[in-house]
Design a protein around this motif. Structure first.
Motif, PDB file in Angstrom:
ATOM      1  N   ARG A 158      -6.683  -4.325   4.655  1.00  0.00           N
ATOM      2  CA  ARG A 158      -6.590  -3.378   5.774  1.00  0.00           C
ATOM      3  C   ARG A 158      -5.347  -2.526   5.595  1.00  0.00           C
ATOM      4  O   ARG A 158      -4.232  -3.046   5.516  1.00  0.00           O
ATOM      5  CB  ARG A 158      -6.545  -4.109   7.112  1.00  0.00           C
ATOM      6  N   CYS A 159      -5.552  -1.230   5.509  1.00  0.00           N
ATOM      7  CA  CYS A 159      -4.454  -0.305   5.220  1.00  0.00           C
ATOM      8  C   CYS A 159      -3.732   0.104   6.497  1.00  0.00           C
ATOM      9  O   CYS A 159      -4.368   0.331   7.530  1.00  0.00           O
ATOM     10  CB  CYS A 159      -4.999   0.932   4.504  1.00  0.00           C
ATOM     11  N   PHE A 160      -2.407   0.237   6.399  1.00  0.00           N
ATOM     12  CA  PHE A 160      -1.624   0.664   7.555  1.00  0.00           C
ATOM     13  C   PHE A 160      -0.325   1.301   7.079  1.00  0.00           C
ATOM     14  O   PHE A 160       0.043   1.209   5.907  1.00  0.00           O
ATOM     15  CB  PHE A 160      -1.369  -0.512   8.505  1.00  0.00           C
ATOM     16  N   GLU A 161       0.408   1.915   8.015  1.00  0.00           N
ATOM     17  CA  GLU A 161       1.547   2.759   7.670  1.00  0.00           C
ATOM     18  C   GLU A 161       2.908   2.086   7.746  1.00  0.00           C
ATOM     19  O   GLU A 161       3.817   2.427   6.998  1.00  0.00           O
ATOM     20  CB  GLU A 161       1.613   3.939   8.655  1.00  0.00           C
ATOM     21  N   GLU A 207      10.213  -6.357  13.649  1.00  0.00           N
ATOM     22  CA  GLU A 207      10.451  -7.695  13.105  1.00  0.00           C
ATOM     23  C   GLU A 207       9.923  -7.847  11.682  1.00  0.00           C
ATOM     24  O   GLU A 207      10.012  -8.928  11.101  1.00  0.00           O
ATOM     25  CB  GLU A 207       9.816  -8.744  14.016  1.00  0.00           C
ATOM     26  N   GLY A 208       9.361  -6.766  11.140  1.00  0.00           N
ATOM     27  CA  GLY A 208       8.850  -6.814   9.779  1.00  0.00           C
ATOM     28  C   GLY A 208       7.429  -7.297   9.660  1.00  0.00           C
ATOM     29  O   GLY A 208       6.983  -7.655   8.569  1.00  0.00           O
ATOM     30  N   ASN A 209       6.682  -7.257  10.769  1.00  0.00           N
ATOM     31  CA  ASN A 209       5.284  -7.678  10.755  1.00  0.00           C
ATOM     32  C   ASN A 209       4.346  -6.476  10.716  1.00  0.00           C
ATOM     33  O   ASN A 209       4.764  -5.323  10.938  1.00  0.00           O
ATOM     34  CB  ASN A 209       4.976  -8.524  11.996  1.00  0.00           C
ATOM     35  N   VAL A 210       3.081  -6.747  10.454  1.00  0.00           N
ATOM     36  CA  VAL A 210       2.065  -5.704  10.362  1.00  0.00           C
ATOM     37  C   VAL A 210       1.923  -4.987  11.708  1.00  0.00           C
ATOM     38  O   VAL A 210       1.819  -5.626  12.756  1.00  0.00           O
ATOM     39  CB  VAL A 210       0.715  -6.321   9.948  1.00  0.00           C
ATOM     40  N   ARG A 246       0.964   3.048   3.667  1.00  0.00           N
ATOM     41  CA  ARG A 246       1.966   2.621   2.708  1.00  0.00           C
ATOM     42  C   ARG A 246       1.718   1.160   2.349  1.00  0.00           C
ATOM     43  O   ARG A 246       1.971   0.744   1.227  1.00  0.00           O
ATOM     44  CB  ARG A 246       3.371   2.775   3.276  1.00  0.00           C
ATOM     45  N   TYR A 247       1.191   0.433   3.328  1.00  0.00           N
ATOM     46  CA  TYR A 247       1.001  -1.013   3.181  1.00  0.00           C
ATOM     47  C   TYR A 247      -0.472  -1.368   3.267  1.00  0.00           C
ATOM     48  O   TYR A 247      -1.293  -0.606   3.776  1.00  0.00           O
ATOM     49  CB  TYR A 247       1.740  -1.759   4.294  1.00  0.00           C
ATOM     50  N   ALA A 248      -0.800  -2.549   2.791  1.00  0.00           N
ATOM     51  CA  ALA A 248      -2.132  -3.107   2.978  1.00  0.00           C
ATOM     52  C   ALA A 248      -2.000  -4.582   3.336  1.00  0.00           C
ATOM     53  O   ALA A 248      -1.286  -5.337   2.657  1.00  0.00           O
ATOM     54  CB  ALA A 248      -2.982  -2.936   1.731  1.00  0.00           C
ATOM     55  N   LEU A 249      -2.660  -4.985   4.401  1.00  0.00           N
ATOM     56  CA  LEU A 249      -2.734  -6.386   4.804  1.00  0.00           C
ATOM     57  C   LEU A 249      -3.835  -7.058   4.005  1.00  0.00           C
ATOM     58  O   LEU A 249      -4.975  -6.577   3.978  1.00  0.00           O
ATOM     59  CB  LEU A 249      -3.030  -6.469   6.301  1.00  0.00           C
ATOM     60  N   VAL A 264       5.334 -11.794   2.134  1.00  0.00           N
ATOM     61  CA  VAL A 264       4.804 -12.479   3.309  1.00  0.00           C
ATOM     62  C   VAL A 264       5.686 -12.127   4.497  1.00  0.00           C
ATOM     63  O   VAL A 264       6.921 -12.228   4.439  1.00  0.00           O
ATOM     64  CB  VAL A 264       4.770 -14.001   3.098  1.00  0.00           C
ATOM     65  N   THR A 265       5.069 -11.685   5.581  1.00  0.00           N
ATOM     66  CA  THR A 265       5.797 -11.284   6.781  1.00  0.00           C
ATOM     67  C   THR A 265       6.259 -12.518   7.561  1.00  0.00           C
ATOM     68  O   THR A 265       5.808 -13.644   7.294  1.00  0.00           O
ATOM     69  CB  THR A 265       4.905 -10.427   7.697  1.00  0.00           C
ATOM     70  N   PRO A 266       7.147 -12.310   8.547  1.00  0.00           N
ATOM     71  CA  PRO A 266       7.569 -13.448   9.381  1.00  0.00           C
ATOM     72  C   PRO A 266       6.410 -14.165  10.058  1.00  0.00           C
ATOM     73  O   PRO A 266       6.496 -15.368  10.337  1.00  0.00           O
ATOM     74  CB  PRO A 266       8.496 -12.784  10.405  1.00  0.00           C
ATOM     75  N   LYS A 267       5.303 -13.451  10.306  1.00  0.00           N
ATOM     76  CA  LYS A 267       4.134 -14.090  10.922  1.00  0.00           C
ATOM     77  C   LYS A 267       3.239 -14.783   9.905  1.00  0.00           C
ATOM     78  O   LYS A 267       2.212 -15.365  10.265  1.00  0.00           O
ATOM     79  CB  LYS A 267       3.315 -13.052  11.690  1.00  0.00           C
ATOM     80  N   GLY A 268       3.614 -14.691   8.631  1.00  0.00           N
ATOM     81  CA  GLY A 268       2.824 -15.351   7.605  1.00  0.00           C
ATOM     82  C   GLY A 268       1.717 -14.494   7.020  1.00  0.00           C
ATOM     83  O   GLY A 268       0.854 -15.010   6.285  1.00  0.00           O
ATOM     84  N   GLU A 269       1.720 -13.187   7.280  1.00  0.00           N
ATOM     85  CA  GLU A 269       0.700 -12.299   6.734  1.00  0.00           C
ATOM     86  C   GLU A 269       1.101 -11.855   5.328  1.00  0.00           C
ATOM     87  O   GLU A 269       2.268 -11.558   5.074  1.00  0.00           O
ATOM     88  CB  GLU A 269       0.554 -11.057   7.626  1.00  0.00           C
ATOM     89  N   THR A 270       0.144 -11.773   4.436  1.00  0.00           N
ATOM     90  CA  THR A 270       0.398 -11.282   3.084  1.00  0.00           C
ATOM     91  C   THR A 270       0.183  -9.776   3.052  1.00  0.00           C
ATOM     92  O   THR A 270      -0.882  -9.282   3.449  1.00  0.00           O
ATOM     93  CB  THR A 270      -0.528 -11.965   2.065  1.00  0.00           C
TER      94      THR A 270
END
Length: 898
Positions: free
Chosen positions: A369-372, A377-380, A414-417, A336-342
């Motif tokens: 949702r895929c992203f790189e 701050e460690g958020n999407v 690399r990541y997926a939201l 879970v990111t600092p903004k609360g996203e998984t």
């Protein structure tokens, strides 16, 4: 013991979809040194019946084990041919005088399946479940199907399939083959591929059903810099031609046609940039099963298909390098990111899709949702995706557990939201599946510096993320185009990493097809922007023919020749190359070439603030490439024994003289005081006689001015280390490679990169991002440093000047030790076998291990050697800065002092 490890046809193992007699090569292995093939016997037979072969070379005295193309053999369409070869070889300093004294290998067998060999043989129409004009703004998936009967005594069956769009092909309810994203991306109106499948085991006596699920793909989805839709057509369609051959000699052909029917697929939306939505409630169970009567009682929506006109004369078979799932990478963690996203982290930037397993209720939704990259701050971070939605969405059609992956799209990530998921997502539920063209791995380097090992990993994965049917620039944002400059810059590195012959051969066909009538070469191939250039701020300045980009027309075939020793690719692309040279000649002014839009030293750090164009004048870089490509073409014409070779050699001389007269001042210094100007002058051999040392010193001064850092872009960067190491500056080349602060290759590594970035400062030292408008974190071009690591650091090089030709028939093993490395261990799989070089340094003593494949030889050079301590039976003689010995095949261990 002498053995044949494998036999390849057109550089592929057991290819299906061969349009002409392939080239054969085989790899020999022996426990002896100095092994030389003295003769071979090659046989080709229908259905592996070698009692009555269609071709038998007999015992042919020859040292050639590659590029063998049997003459005067008429192949039949849709036939599986068996192939076998055996060889005789001798070993040692004095080869046997008689064949009877040679060692004989056992037979090595393989096979190939022919395609439809004449243009008139394709009879299958393209059928569509879509209706115009309703489909013009849609990117949904559709289904088409048809039934046919198979009689008793079926001997063999071959299917030839393709689509306008993307397709999955099914027989009797089962997907045929492992291919994805078929038929790939080509310039559809000029070139469309079809795939060939041996489907004998998929059929049964009686009624059978063929079907396909079809998606928009590159054909009609939103694509390109101008985000245009329906670039090649507005109606997806599928075509199948099935050849049935029986034991009694009967032959039947089954084709798509008016009797087929269509329906909507559960894929309600699918596009390359934006991802896919799959509604499982729309599934039609058993829709293409052999017995679909029961399914039809419970599923409606089937209707007659429409026939879509298409010029089938542009159809060609695909023999290899098909896109497939190559790697499966389990999720590393869910956090879970600092903004609360998984977020799901797979630990590696890549291109492909995610396979997800989950339990839910009807109507539940999985949305990822895929992203790189994460922000500082460690958020999407999604801004660099631009307008690409990169979303995969699954809607449950029933209660229970499901496993799903997208069908007709891919993402760079690399990541997926996790936007939506039934329950709590756990890492074990997610697996990333990489998608790229299937190519055999061909190279590996490890050394004592772990950062360099990671750099090698990064440019390898840059290739894996971008060689998805075409060499794209990036796999994540709303672009993913076959930029010609990126392709030529990275080509030599790519050939060291993978067997890219078939991949590039296919792409070069489209480059040739997309050239303008007068020979201009598009910036991107396939040229999806051909009719929309005015809609883009950059392309409207010049829709084609930028130097370094368009020069892919010459440089890529030349590189293929160097790495594979194959003149066939030169013959095939010869007219395309000549047209490009003539285009430059026609549009140059007194041999200075600077046509319309020139991208120059793209995204160089010496550019003006806010500009993508480097400080090196484009008339200099363009004229340098005019000279380079013309010089290469003159050599190619000579290799092919063309009458015009002398003409182009003379043209080359004029361009070089003009370059020197224009861009060097009266004191012998370059007028443009940039790193890139000096690099191209040195690497392309454009420095006036007697001014090399002065030019090298100029480059060193410019390097010192930047505290040893590069400020080069797309043109200067690939050749920087070469320009140094070729001119007595090996230390400076290693120092440049090993820089760890910005800007450098290892800066990206230390910032956590797992692929190569588009910009040296994609992530700045303070953690902020480069402009989101153009900031890919999987952009392989700067990974071109890989060829320097293979050719110089590891010392694995083909001998361009060898009488035997290129392609590592005769190699140069010449590692240049430096950089504080205590060892380097590298291998490269050539068409003859594996070359391995390992060097270890302790003080001033070097231990060198060299493996040379059977039926080849090499010059082994000991860089800066003062004394050979152990020569392992070789005779070393002084050279220019090295000691050198000729070696036949085998393993050698040499110790020397520097």
């Amino acid at each position: 013991m002498l053995e044949i490890v494998r036999i390849l046809m057109d550089y592929e193992k057991d290819p299906a979809g061969v349009e002409e007699m392939p080239q054969f090569n085989w790899e020999l292995k022996s426990d002896k040194r100095g092994v030389v093939q003295t003769a071979y016997q090659l046989q080709i037979a229908e259905n592996s019946d070698f009692d009555t072969p269609v071709y038998d070379s007999g015992v042919t005295e020859s040292r050639e084990s590659a590029h063998i193309r049997p003459p005067h053999v008429e192949l039949k369409s849709a036939v599986k041919y068996g192939v076998r070869v055996r060889v005789w070889a001798g070993a040692g300093d004095v080869l046997p005088a008689a064949l009877a004294e040679c060692e004989e290998s056992a037979w090595c067998e393989g096979s190939f399946v022919t395609a439809l060999l004449s243009s008139g043989e394709w009879k299958a129409p393209f059928v569509s479940a879509e209706s115009v004009p309703a489909c013009r703004e849609e990117s949904k998936g559709t289904l088409v199907r048809g039934s046919f009967s198979v009689g008793s005594g079926l001997k063999e069956a071959y299917a030839f399939t393709t689509a306008l769009g993307l397709y999955h092909f099914y027989l009797n309810g089962e997907k045929v083959g492992e291919d994805e994203m078929t038929p790939g991306w080509t310039s559809y109106r000029r070139h469309l591929l079809y795939q060939t499948y041996d489907v004998t085991r998929c059929l049964r006596e009686g009624v059978n059903t063929a079907g396909a699920m079809v998606g928009a793909g590159w054909y009609k989805g939103v694509m390109g810099l101008t985000k245009s839709r329906n670039n090649y057509g507005d109606q997806t369609a599928f075509a199948m031609q099935l050849v049935l051959r029986y034991e009694d000699g009967r032959e039947e052909t089954v084709c798509t046609g008016d009797s087929w029917e269509g329906a909507d697929a559960p894929v309600v939306f699918s596009e390359i940039y934006h991802g896919e939505t799959y509604d499982a409630s729309l599934e039609l169970p058993g829709w293409c099963g052999a017995d679909r009567t029961a399914a039809d009682h419970t599923s409606g929506g089937w209707h007659a298909v429409e026939t879509v006109p298409f010029d089938t004369s542009v159809l060609h078979a695909q023999g290899g390098a098909r896109v497939r799932v190559i790697d499966r990478i389990p999720a590393k963690e869910v956090f879970v990111t600092p903004k609360g996203e998984t977020v799901i982290d797979f630990g590696q930037n890549m291109a492909g899709r995610i396979r997800v397993t989950a339990s839910g209720k009807k109507g539940d939704v999985i949305e990822l949702r895929c992203f790189e990259i994460l922000d500082t701050e460690g958020n999407v971070y999604l801004d660099n995706l631009r307008k690409a939605r990169t979303t995969m969405k699954y809607i449950f059609g029933r209660d229970g557990e499901i496993t799903y992956h997208p069908h007709f799209t891919y993402m760079g990530f690399r990541y997926a939201l996790v936007v939506s998921y039934p329950g709590t997502p756990e890492a074990k539920a997610f697996t990333a599946e990489t998608l790229h063209s299937e190519m055999e791995p061909a190279g590996e380097i490890t050394c004592s510096n772990p950062l360099l090992n990671q750099l090698h990993h990064n440019y390898l994965w840059g290739l894996k993320g971008n060689f998805l049917d075409v060499p794209t620039d990036c796999p994540q944002r709303d672009e993913r185009l076959g930029w010609t400059g990126d392709a030529q810059i990275f080509c030599r590195t790519a050939c060291y990493l993978m067997n890219t012959y078939t991949f590039y051969k296919k792409w070069l066909w489209d480059l040739k097809a997309d050239q303008t009538p007068e020979g201009g070469v598009p910036h991107v191939v396939p040229n999806i922007e051909e009719e929309h250039a005015e809609g883009n701020w950059l392309l409207k300045q010049g829709p084609h023919s930028a130097s370094a980009w368009a020069d892919a027309a010459v440089i890529v075939p030349w590189t293929m020749y160097l790495m594979y020793g194959d003149t066939a690719i030169l013959e095939r692309q010869y007219d395309s190359m000549r047209k490009w040279i003539e285009f430059m000649r026609e549009h140059s002014e007194d041999y200075i070439w600077n046509y319309k839009l020139q991208l120059g030293d793209w995204v160089a750090l010496d550019a003006e603030e806010g500009s993508f164009f480097g400080a090196t004048p484009t008339d200099l870089t363009s004229t340098a490439y005019f000279a380079y490509s013309t010089g290469l073409f003159a050599r190619i014409a000579g290799i092919l024994k063309k009458d015009e070779a002398a003409e182009y050699e003379e043209l080359y001389g004029h361009i070089v003289k003009k370059f020197q007269d224009t861009f060097f001042d009266g004191n012998g210094s370059l007028k443009a005081q940039t790193q890139t100007a000096h690099i191209v002058a040195l690497y392309f051999g454009l420095v006036p006689e007697g001014r090399t040392e002065q030019t090298v010193n100029g480059l060193k001064r410019l390097l010192d001015k930047e505290d040893g850092h590069l400020v080069t872009g797309f043109i200067g960067t690939p050749y920087f280390c070469h320009a140094l190491s070729r001119n007595g500056c090996l230390k400076e080349a290693y120092d440049l490679l090993l820089k760890e602060d910005y800007p450098s290759w290892l800066y990206q590594v230390k910032m956590g990169a797992t692929t190569i970035w588009e910009h040296w400062d994609g992530i700045k030292p303070d953690g902020t991002m480069w402009s989101p408008g153009m900031n890919s974190f999987n952009h392989y071009a700067y990974g071109a440093i890989g060829e320097w690591m293979y050719r110089v650091m590891a010392g694995i090089e083909t001998d361009e000047a060898a009488f035997t030709g290129a392609g590592f028939k005769h190699a140069v093993i010449w590692p240049r030790m430096g950089g504080g490395l205590s060892y380097t261990d590298a291998r490269h799989e050539t068409i003859y076998g594996t070359i391995r070089v390992r060097w270890e340094m302790e003080g001033n003593r070097i231990s060198l291990l060299a493996d040379i494949p059977a039926n080849t030889g090499a010059a082994i050079r000991l860089d800066r050697a003062q004394r050979v301590v152990e020569d392992d039976g070789l005779c070393f003689r002084p050279g220019d800065g090295f000691m050198e010995a000729e070696a036949g095949s085998g393993t050698y261990r040499i110790v020397f002092e520097i």
